[in-house]
Design an enzyme around this catalytic site. Structure first.
Site, short mmCIF file in Angstrom:
data_model
loop_
_atom_site.label_atom_id
_atom_site.label_comp_id
_atom_site.label_asym_id
_atom_site.label_seq_id
_atom_site.Cartn_x
_atom_site.Cartn_y
_atom_site.Cartn_z
N PRO A 284 140.68 -1.10 58.93
CA PRO A 284 141.97 -0.70 59.48
C PRO A 284 141.80 0.10 60.77
O PRO A 284 140.89 0.92 60.87
CB PRO A 284 142.58 0.18 58.38
CG PRO A 284 141.41 0.69 57.60
CD PRO A 284 140.29 -0.32 57.74
N CYS A 354 154.34 0.67 89.84
CA CYS A 354 155.05 -0.26 90.72
C CYS A 354 155.15 -1.64 90.08
O CYS A 354 154.57 -2.61 90.55
CB CYS A 354 154.32 -0.33 92.05
SG CYS A 354 154.23 1.28 92.81
C1 LIG Z 1 141.32 -5.25 65.97
C2 LIG Z 1 140.45 -5.46 64.81
C3 LIG Z 1 140.65 -4.70 63.66
C4 LIG Z 1 141.74 -3.66 63.52
O1 LIG Z 1 143.02 -4.18 63.58
P1 LIG Z 1 144.27 -3.20 63.31
O2 LIG Z 1 145.44 -4.08 63.48
O3 LIG Z 1 144.20 -2.14 64.33
O4 LIG Z 1 144.12 -2.67 61.93
C5 LIG Z 1 139.79 -4.90 62.60
N1 LIG Z 1 138.79 -5.81 62.67
C6 LIG Z 1 138.58 -6.56 63.76
C7 LIG Z 1 137.46 -7.52 63.79
C8 LIG Z 1 139.40 -6.42 64.87
O5 LIG Z 1 139.20 -7.16 65.95
#
Ligand SMILES: *Cc1c(COP(=O)(O)O)cnc(C)c1O
Length: 431
Positions: A284, A354
């Site tokens: 997360p 801008c």
């Molecule tokens: C972006 C990403 C996350 C986290 O996603 P959230 O929406 O911020 O929880 C987890 N794992 C991978 C591989 C990602 O690219």
């Protein structure tokens, strides 16, 4: 975390109008209490209920040394997607074995740093990457634990730019038989690589458990197949991140809403296959920091276009929060120094860049705004600072960490000097 006292907005015990005075604006303010509560929820509702499970905070949502330290102190792991994020975590003293490395095009130098420092996992995104890791490890007499990121072919319902699980994606291995099975065979045969299992991340800002469940089904089928075909025992599954938050209300789905059905399926499937239950990892990002921060701005120019709209301009904008311009994201704003005044008008809050698309709040109901007021935009903790830019040579704002009325600087505001620090006037232009 937020309350109103004497007409002023307080956040984790701090009067944010005073913070704006002390540190200047624009300013990002993170609540340590809010972040720690989120970790508590993850501990209670996930880690304590599934042996061997881990939470790897997706650093890309908000990556600073101070944040890495908070994650480390909470006993969590961190998921990084670049050499820069890896460097930041290491600089914060993060134990390398608790760092997991993701990314669709890890550069040779990034992989080298990861192998040399001994990160805990590399989430391999394609066939060539496995070869690169094997070669690096072989040359150094090291081993690396790897998972394969797969694209389970599910279409999650979110903005197109943040959907990643469909087959037409730059991320991961597609689940085609002639691709994934030979790739697993190669990983298992690679002498310096320990193949642990599979990873998916189907998108971001998701509110529905069903695409997660579909992805889990696809991965469980893989688990069965690699056992039957090659006798491979999958010992780890990584379910990614993407758990949604609300930007304009306080409700959100608990982690258990997403995780419980997946964990139930994983348990049932592994039990039926008579395999030991795997370690389960989640990543997360947004759901940990998103609603743990707000952004403060000072109101400047106010312009009423008769019969059209009223623009309230602030001293930041798309440079410190690109999400409204990039994803049409909707936020909520409060005039921090008039926090208990009733809404008096509908205005459009714009930034100072801008670009006509440099809008922070569209048709926001606010009390009558005056130049000098402090505007707080809520839930800006994820993908705000981390996507900030120097467009129009605006310095990137400072970041403050607050807890129970205490405030501490976490990132210094960029100075004009910082802006030109790496700039050189070519010698030929000097004469
Ligand atoms: C972006 C990403 C996350 C986290 O996603 P959230 O929406 O911020 O929880 C987890 N794992 C991978 C591989 C990602 O690219």
């Amino acid at each position: 975390m937020m309350e109103t006292k004497n007409g002023r907005l307080f956040f984790d015990g701090c009067d944010v109008t005073e913070l704006a005075k002390k540190y200047g604006t624009p300013l990002y303010v993170y609540s340590q209490t809010a972040i720690e509560r989120r970790f508590d929820e993850l501990r209670r509702d996930f880690l304590d209920r599934w042996p061997g499970s881990r939470v790897a905070y997706a650093a890309k949502a908000f990556c600073t040394t101070g944040m890495c330290r908070l994650v480390e102190r909470a006993g969590m792991c961190v998921d990084v997607v670049s050499g820069g994020e890896l460097y930041t975590a290491l600089a914060a003293g993060f134990p390398p074995e608790r760092i997991e490395f993701n990314g669709n095009n890890k550069l040779p130098g990034e992989l080298e740093l990861a192998v040399d420092r001994g990160v805990g996992r590399i989430i391999v995104d394609g066939a060539h990457e496995l070869e690169a890791i094997e070669a690096l490890c072989a040359a150094r007499g090291k081993r690396m634990k790897v998972l394969y990121r797969v694209t389970p072919g599910v279409k999650a319902d979110s903005h197109d730019y943040i959907v990643t699980g469909k087959k037409d994606s730059k991320f991961g291995f597609p689940l085609d038989e002639d691709v994934i099975y030979p790739a697993v065979e190669r990983a298992v045969a690679a002498p310096h690589v320990d193949f642990l299992g599979f990873h998916f991340h189907i998108g971001s800002q998701l509110f529905d458990a069903s695409p997660y469940l579909q992805a889990v089904e696809a991965v469980l089928e893989l688990v069965r197949q690699v056992r039957d075909r090659f006798g491979v025992r999958v010992s780890e599954l990584n379910l990614g991140g993407g758990f949604g938050i609300t930007y304009t209300t306080e409700e959100r789905r608990p982690y258990r809403y997403y995780l419980d059905p997946m964990l139930e399926r994983i348990a049932a499937c592994f039990d039926a296959l008579e395999l030991p239950r795997p370690a389960v990892v989640i990543e997360p990002g947004r759901s940990i920091v998103g609603d743990a921060a707000l952004s403060l701005y000072t109101v400047g120019a106010i312009k009423e276009i008769a019969g059209v709209r009223k623009y309230v301009a602030v001293d930041g904008g798309m440079t410190d929060n690109i999400r409204p311009a990039l994803y049409q994201a909707v936020y909520r704003g409060i005039l921090a120094n008039k926090a208990d005044a009733a809404p008096a008008e509908t205005v459009t809050v714009c930034g100072k860049c801008c670009e006509s698309g440099d809008i922070l709040l569209r048709d926001a109901a606010l009390p009558a705004a005056e130049s000098g007021d402090i505007l707080a935009v809520l839930s800006t903790g994820a993908y705000g600072y981390s996507m900030a830019s120097n467009y129009n040579s605006n310095p990137i704002p400072a970041v403050v960490l607050v807890k129970d009325g205490r405030d501490e600087l976490m990132v210094r505001r960029q100075s004009y000097e910082d802006l030109i620090r790496n700039q050189i006037i070519p010698a030929s232009l000097n004469s």
